[in-house]
Scaffold this motif. Structure first.
Motif, short mmCIF file in Angstrom:
data_model
loop_
_atom_site.label_atom_id
_atom_site.label_comp_id
_atom_site.label_asym_id
_atom_site.label_seq_id
_atom_site.Cartn_x
_atom_site.Cartn_y
_atom_site.Cartn_z
N ILE A 72 0.83 -1.20 0.00
CA ILE A 72 0.00 0.00 0.00
C ILE A 72 0.87 1.25 0.00
O ILE A 72 1.81 1.37 0.79
CB ILE A 72 -0.92 0.02 1.24
CG1 ILE A 72 -1.82 -1.22 1.25
CG2 ILE A 72 -1.74 1.30 1.32
CD1 ILE A 72 -2.70 -1.38 0.04
N ASP A 73 0.55 2.17 -0.90
CA ASP A 73 1.13 3.51 -0.89
C ASP A 73 -0.02 4.50 -0.90
O ASP A 73 -1.19 4.10 -0.84
CB ASP A 73 2.09 3.71 -2.07
CG ASP A 73 1.40 3.58 -3.43
OD1 ASP A 73 0.15 3.61 -3.51
OD2 ASP A 73 2.13 3.45 -4.43
N GLY A 74 0.27 5.77 -0.98
CA GLY A 74 -0.77 6.79 -0.93
C GLY A 74 -1.81 6.65 -2.02
O GLY A 74 -3.01 6.82 -1.78
N ASP A 75 -1.37 6.34 -3.24
CA ASP A 75 -2.30 6.20 -4.36
C ASP A 75 -3.26 5.03 -4.15
O ASP A 75 -4.47 5.16 -4.35
CB ASP A 75 -1.55 6.02 -5.68
CG ASP A 75 -0.78 7.26 -6.09
OD1 ASP A 75 -1.17 8.38 -5.69
OD2 ASP A 75 0.22 7.12 -6.83
N ILE A 76 -2.72 3.90 -3.77
CA ILE A 76 -3.56 2.71 -3.56
C ILE A 76 -4.47 2.93 -2.36
O ILE A 76 -5.64 2.55 -2.37
CB ILE A 76 -2.71 1.44 -3.41
CG1 ILE A 76 -2.00 1.15 -4.74
CG2 ILE A 76 -3.55 0.25 -2.97
CD1 ILE A 76 -0.99 0.04 -4.68
N ALA A 77 -3.95 3.56 -1.31
CA ALA A 77 -4.76 3.85 -0.13
C ALA A 77 -5.97 4.72 -0.49
O ALA A 77 -7.08 4.47 -0.03
CB ALA A 77 -3.92 4.53 0.95
N ALA A 78 -5.74 5.73 -1.34
CA ALA A 78 -6.84 6.61 -1.77
C ALA A 78 -7.83 5.84 -2.64
O ALA A 78 -9.05 5.96 -2.46
CB ALA A 78 -6.28 7.81 -2.52
N GLU A 79 -7.31 5.03 -3.56
CA GLU A 79 -8.17 4.27 -4.46
C GLU A 79 -9.05 3.28 -3.71
O GLU A 79 -10.23 3.11 -4.03
CB GLU A 79 -7.30 3.51 -5.47
CG GLU A 79 -8.06 2.70 -6.48
CD GLU A 79 -7.14 1.95 -7.43
OE1 GLU A 79 -7.53 0.85 -7.86
OE2 GLU A 79 -6.04 2.46 -7.73
N LEU A 80 -8.49 2.65 -2.68
CA LEU A 80 -9.24 1.64 -1.92
C LEU A 80 -9.88 2.21 -0.66
O LEU A 80 -10.48 1.47 0.11
CB LEU A 80 -8.31 0.48 -1.55
CG LEU A 80 -7.69 -0.28 -2.72
CD1 LEU A 80 -6.73 -1.35 -2.22
CD2 LEU A 80 -8.77 -0.90 -3.60
N ASN A 81 -9.73 3.53 -0.46
CA ASN A 81 -10.29 4.21 0.71
C ASN A 81 -9.82 3.57 2.03
O ASN A 81 -10.61 3.26 2.91
CB ASN A 81 -11.82 4.24 0.63
CG ASN A 81 -12.42 5.24 1.59
OD1 ASN A 81 -11.78 6.25 1.92
ND2 ASN A 81 -13.61 4.97 2.06
N LEU A 82 -8.49 3.38 2.13
CA LEU A 82 -7.91 2.77 3.32
C LEU A 82 -7.56 3.84 4.35
O LEU A 82 -7.25 4.98 3.99
CB LEU A 82 -6.66 1.98 2.94
CG LEU A 82 -6.89 0.81 1.99
CD1 LEU A 82 -5.56 0.20 1.54
CD2 LEU A 82 -7.77 -0.25 2.64
N PRO A 83 -7.55 3.49 5.62
CA PRO A 83 -7.29 4.48 6.68
C PRO A 83 -5.81 4.78 6.91
O PRO A 83 -5.49 5.61 7.74
CB PRO A 83 -7.91 3.82 7.92
CG PRO A 83 -7.80 2.36 7.65
CD PRO A 83 -7.99 2.21 6.17
N VAL A 84 -4.91 4.10 6.20
CA VAL A 84 -3.47 4.35 6.34
C VAL A 84 -2.84 4.51 4.97
O VAL A 84 -3.37 4.03 3.97
CB VAL A 84 -2.76 3.21 7.12
CG1 VAL A 84 -3.22 3.16 8.56
CG2 VAL A 84 -2.95 1.88 6.43
N GLN A 85 -1.69 5.17 4.92
CA GLN A 85 -0.99 5.44 3.66
C GLN A 85 0.02 4.35 3.30
O GLN A 85 0.47 4.30 2.16
CB GLN A 85 -0.27 6.79 3.74
CG GLN A 85 -1.20 7.96 3.92
CD GLN A 85 -2.00 8.23 2.67
OE1 GLN A 85 -1.46 8.35 1.58
NE2 GLN A 85 -3.32 8.28 2.81
N ASN A 86 0.41 3.53 4.27
CA ASN A 86 1.42 2.50 4.04
C ASN A 86 1.04 1.22 4.75
O ASN A 86 0.43 1.26 5.82
CB ASN A 86 2.80 2.95 4.53
CG ASN A 86 3.28 4.20 3.83
OD1 ASN A 86 3.20 5.29 4.38
ND2 ASN A 86 3.76 4.06 2.62
N GLY A 87 1.42 0.10 4.17
CA GLY A 87 1.16 -1.19 4.78
C GLY A 87 1.13 -2.27 3.74
O GLY A 87 1.52 -2.08 2.58
#
Length: 167
Positions: A72-87
């Protein structure tokens, strides 16, 4: 050096081994510009571990968690609406491969499909630190804590790492 040569810092310390140099000419069909001397290196922390194991035992053993994941990076986190930017988002692979391999270290520890791994032994995953990099700090049989985000709650799980097969 070129492929296979040492990567040395300004103090003369070996910090990596060059593994690949990319070179190409201008491609008129795609409009891509020439690349000269774009190099890739393996960090010394990885090859030092490999060298130490080869010297001590004649073989290399890698730790194995037993999960399939998306970094997970910022782009994927935004696309998947995740609560963190990394993982590392635990998710099934192609061809119906399970997200958590049955009987693996992750399975025994209770890691589930959909969990988001955010730390190993308290070290957070970030843009410079991937799950793979963190796991390579350990050996098969080591006990670590894995922090996962599940239902917006952080859960700390105890994991005894397995050994990755050579297949």
């Amino acid at each position: 050096g070129n492929s296979g040569g040492p990567l040395i810092n300004l103090r003369g310390e070996v910090v990596g081994i060059n593994t690949l140099v990319v070179r190409n000419d201008f491609d008129f069909s795609t409009g891509s510009a020439p690349v000269e001397g774009l190099g890739f290196a393996v960090p010394s922390t990885i090859f030092r571990n490999v060298a130490d194991q080869l010297i001590a035992t004649g073989e290399v053993r890698y730790p194995f968690l037993g999960v399939r994941y998306i970094a997970i990076d910022g782009d994927i986190a935004a696309e998947l609406n995740l609560p963190v930017q990394n993982g590392a988002l635990i998710q099934s692979g192609r061809n119906d491969q399970p997200a958590v391999e049955p009987g693996s270290a992750a399975d025994r520890a209770g890691i589930r499909d959909g969990d988001l791994i955010v730390a190993v032994d308290g070290t957070r995953l970030d843009y410079n630190t991937s799950l793979r990099q963190l796991l390579l700090r350990y050996a098969p049989g080591d006990k670590v804590t894995v922090t996962v985000l599940r239902d917006n709650q952080e859960i700390v799980l105890d994991v005894t790492l397995g050994q990755r097969s050579n297949n």
